[in-house]
Design an enzyme around this catalytic site. Structure first.
Site, PDB file in Angstrom:
ATOM      1  N   ASP A  13      49.407  56.410  35.208  1.00  0.00           N
ATOM      2  CA  ASP A  13      50.502  57.318  35.576  1.00  0.00           C
ATOM      3  C   ASP A  13      50.316  57.916  36.972  1.00  0.00           C
ATOM      4  O   ASP A  13      49.220  58.315  37.342  1.00  0.00           O
ATOM      5  CB  ASP A  13      50.610  58.446  34.545  1.00  0.00           C
ATOM      6  CG  ASP A  13      50.998  57.899  33.180  1.00  0.00           C
ATOM      7  OD1 ASP A  13      51.566  56.792  33.130  1.00  0.00           O
ATOM      8  OD2 ASP A  13      50.714  58.568  32.173  1.00  0.00           O
ATOM      9  N   GLY A  51      40.944  53.018  41.715  1.00  0.00           N
ATOM     10  CA  GLY A  51      41.100  51.900  42.641  1.00  0.00           C
ATOM     11  C   GLY A  51      42.178  52.176  43.674  1.00  0.00           C
ATOM     12  O   GLY A  51      42.461  53.340  44.017  1.00  0.00           O
ATOM     13  N   GLY A  52      42.834  51.103  44.115  1.00  0.00           N
ATOM     14  CA  GLY A  52      43.823  51.211  45.191  1.00  0.00           C
ATOM     15  C   GLY A  52      44.986  52.142  44.852  1.00  0.00           C
ATOM     16  O   GLY A  52      45.426  52.940  45.695  1.00  0.00           O
ATOM     17  N   GLY A  53      45.488  52.049  43.610  1.00  0.00           N
ATOM     18  CA  GLY A  53      46.626  52.883  43.201  1.00  0.00           C
ATOM     19  C   GLY A  53      46.228  54.354  43.203  1.00  0.00           C
ATOM     20  O   GLY A  53      46.956  55.222  43.700  1.00  0.00           O
ATOM     21  N   ASP A  88      38.024  44.669  40.841  1.00  0.00           N
ATOM     22  CA  ASP A  88      38.639  43.711  41.784  1.00  0.00           C
ATOM     23  C   ASP A  88      37.971  43.686  43.157  1.00  0.00           C
ATOM     24  O   ASP A  88      38.173  42.750  43.915  1.00  0.00           O
ATOM     25  CB  ASP A  88      40.128  44.043  41.979  1.00  0.00           C
ATOM     26  CG  ASP A  88      40.893  44.094  40.675  1.00  0.00           C
ATOM     27  OD1 ASP A  88      40.452  43.433  39.726  1.00  0.00           O
ATOM     28  OD2 ASP A  88      41.916  44.804  40.604  1.00  0.00           O
ATOM     29  N   ARG A 148      35.627  17.419  29.234  1.00  0.00           N
ATOM     30  CA  ARG A 148      36.940  18.035  29.494  1.00  0.00           C
ATOM     31  C   ARG A 148      36.971  18.767  30.827  1.00  0.00           C
ATOM     32  O   ARG A 148      35.914  19.082  31.392  1.00  0.00           O
ATOM     33  CB  ARG A 148      37.238  19.099  28.421  1.00  0.00           C
ATOM     34  CG  ARG A 148      37.638  18.550  27.103  1.00  0.00           C
ATOM     35  CD  ARG A 148      37.723  19.664  26.077  1.00  0.00           C
ATOM     36  NE  ARG A 148      38.327  19.183  24.845  1.00  0.00           N
ATOM     37  CZ  ARG A 148      38.199  19.772  23.675  1.00  0.00           C
ATOM     38  NH1 ARG A 148      37.480  20.867  23.555  1.00  0.00           N
ATOM     39  NH2 ARG A 148      38.795  19.270  22.608  1.00  0.00           N
ATOM     40  N   GLN A 181      36.323  41.327  30.755  1.00  0.00           N
ATOM     41  CA  GLN A 181      35.608  41.553  32.018  1.00  0.00           C
ATOM     42  C   GLN A 181      35.459  43.026  32.378  1.00  0.00           C
ATOM     43  O   GLN A 181      34.671  43.386  33.233  1.00  0.00           O
ATOM     44  CB  GLN A 181      36.356  40.872  33.172  1.00  0.00           C
ATOM     45  CG  GLN A 181      36.322  39.379  33.089  1.00  0.00           C
ATOM     46  CD  GLN A 181      37.488  38.758  33.831  1.00  0.00           C
ATOM     47  OE1 GLN A 181      37.331  38.264  34.917  1.00  0.00           O
ATOM     48  NE2 GLN A 181      38.673  38.807  33.233  1.00  0.00           N
TER      49      GLN A 181
END
Ligand code: F6P
Length: 377
Positions: A80, A115-117, A140, A175, A303
């Site tokens: 938010d 982080g960035g936000g 990230d 595979r 992760q």
């Protein structure tokens, strides 16, 4: 000796996606700030929403004990934003309420771990006159102004462990196994995990790929008697065709105004959501071209979960403990960045809204190419 202003109430919140190391940072700041001082640490629940709703908890010695090794965040988190708070189905600008609650709690400073936000939101609050500091956390590693972010090392380790395990099953079944790795719009995690896990191809957003080149590199391995391949794909990896479309739309956006501008923005968003999560379709195409059985593993939130690595515990602790000193020195409007074995104050204004992309000629990329790893380009 410098005469410090006495800081009594420090607010702290965690915002954005949770990251291993958040509790280590909270503990680092909390214990350093409160030991032998009258300073109180007040934690706000669930990111900026907690400050808006005034949901807080006093982080005393008892609360700060035993949390070093815990994953997630004891404070809870949310995505938010102060100026776009989801309220009854709408987004409302609640900045003034957050500012009011900062003062009601007699805060001398607010530390935002994110982080960035979060950095953009914290900068927004700092421009409203609040004493704000941020700490760079994200798996990230996409924040400018710091050598590294905490959480990255842990997430990379988890992805490497997954690739190691996928190797034996890929090899047994002959595979192709494609492993999708988080990282938002940058490729640090996929690149690092791909290299450490010995992936045969690594696809990252900064180096657009074509399915034909990727298939060619896998078939070339087959011609050398290799009967399996591991492809590490960043969740934000894009094809060359898509990258060209985005580039030309961004050029148009620079010139566009009014309705045209919003329509291009909408198209860009649409394109963005189309290429994200397209790993399964990519695998189908790869199987068609190579005629090799192909499987996909999407690591997703695995992760971000669990206990932080030793490196992240140390990094987050260091950032937390140093933050107490920046507060005492009244350095606000800053992000505490990592600069080799030290921390540094980085002006939020300089870094908010910027993204730390992988340079396509980064030493990791060059090293991987020297080994013969394909980037699908
Ligand atoms: O920013 C961290 C991150 O895990 C990204 O790698 C990923 O794109 C995003 O968050 C996922 O967000 P959410 O947990 O909100 O789905």
């Amino acid at each position: 000796m410098k005469n410090h202003k006495s800081f009594e109430h420090i607010g702290i919140l965690t915002s954005g996606g949770d990251t291993p190391g958040l509790n280590a940072a909270i503990r680092g700041l909390g214990k350093t700030a409160t030991t032998g001082s009258a300073m109180q640490i007040i934690g706000f629940r669930d990111g900026f929403r907690g400050l808006m709703e005034n949901r807080s908890v006093r982080l005393d010695d008892r609360m700060l004990s035993g949390i070093l090794t815990l994953g997630g965040t004891i404070l809870g988190t949310s995505r938010d934003k102060p100026h776009k708070m989801p309220m009854g189905g709408k987004f409302v600008d609640m900045t003034d309420v957050l500012v009011e609650n900062y003062h009601k709690n007699h805060l001398d400073a607010l530390v935002c771990l994110g982080g960035g936000g979060t950095l953009k939101n914290a900068y927004h609050l700092s421009r409203k006159g609040l004493n704000v500091i941020t700490l760079p956390k994200t798996i990230d590693n996409d924040i400018v102004g710091t050598d590294v972010t905490f959480g990255f090392d842990t997430a990379m380790g988890i992805a490497v462990d997954a690739i190691d395990r996928l190797h034996s099953t890929a090899s047994s079944h002959h595979r192709i196994i494609i492993v999708e790795i988080m990282g938002h719009k940058v490729g640090w995690l996929a690149l690092g995990a791909g290299m450490a896990g010995g992936a045969d191809a690594i696809l990252i957003p900064e180096i657009p790929y074509t399915i034909e080149k990727l298939a060619e590199s896998i078939l070339e391995r087959v011609s050398r008697g290799k009967r399996f391949s591991i492809v590490a794909v960043a969740e934000g990896a894009i094809t060359l065709e898509c990258a060209r479309k985005i580039h030309s739309m961004e050029k148009e956006l620079e010139k566009a105004e009014g309705d045209k501008r919003s329509s291009i923005k909408k198209q860009l968003k649409q394109l963005d959501s189309e290429f994200r999560g397209s790993t399964i379709q990519m695998a189908e195409k790869l199987q068609q071209i190579t005629k090799l059985e192909t499987r996909v593993t999407i690591l997703g939130h695995l992760q971000r979960g669990g206990t932080p690595s030793a490196a992240d515990r140390i990094l987050a602790t260091r950032l937390g403990t140093d933050t107490a000193e920046y507060i005492r020195n009244e350095q606000f409007g800053i992000m505490v960045g990592v600069d080799r074995d030290k921390t540094k104050a980085v002006s939020m204004e300089e870094v908010a809204g910027k993204i730390n992309y992988v340079p396509p000629d980064h030493p990791w990329v060059i090293s991987a190419r020297n080994l013969g790893t394909s980037f699908g380009d």
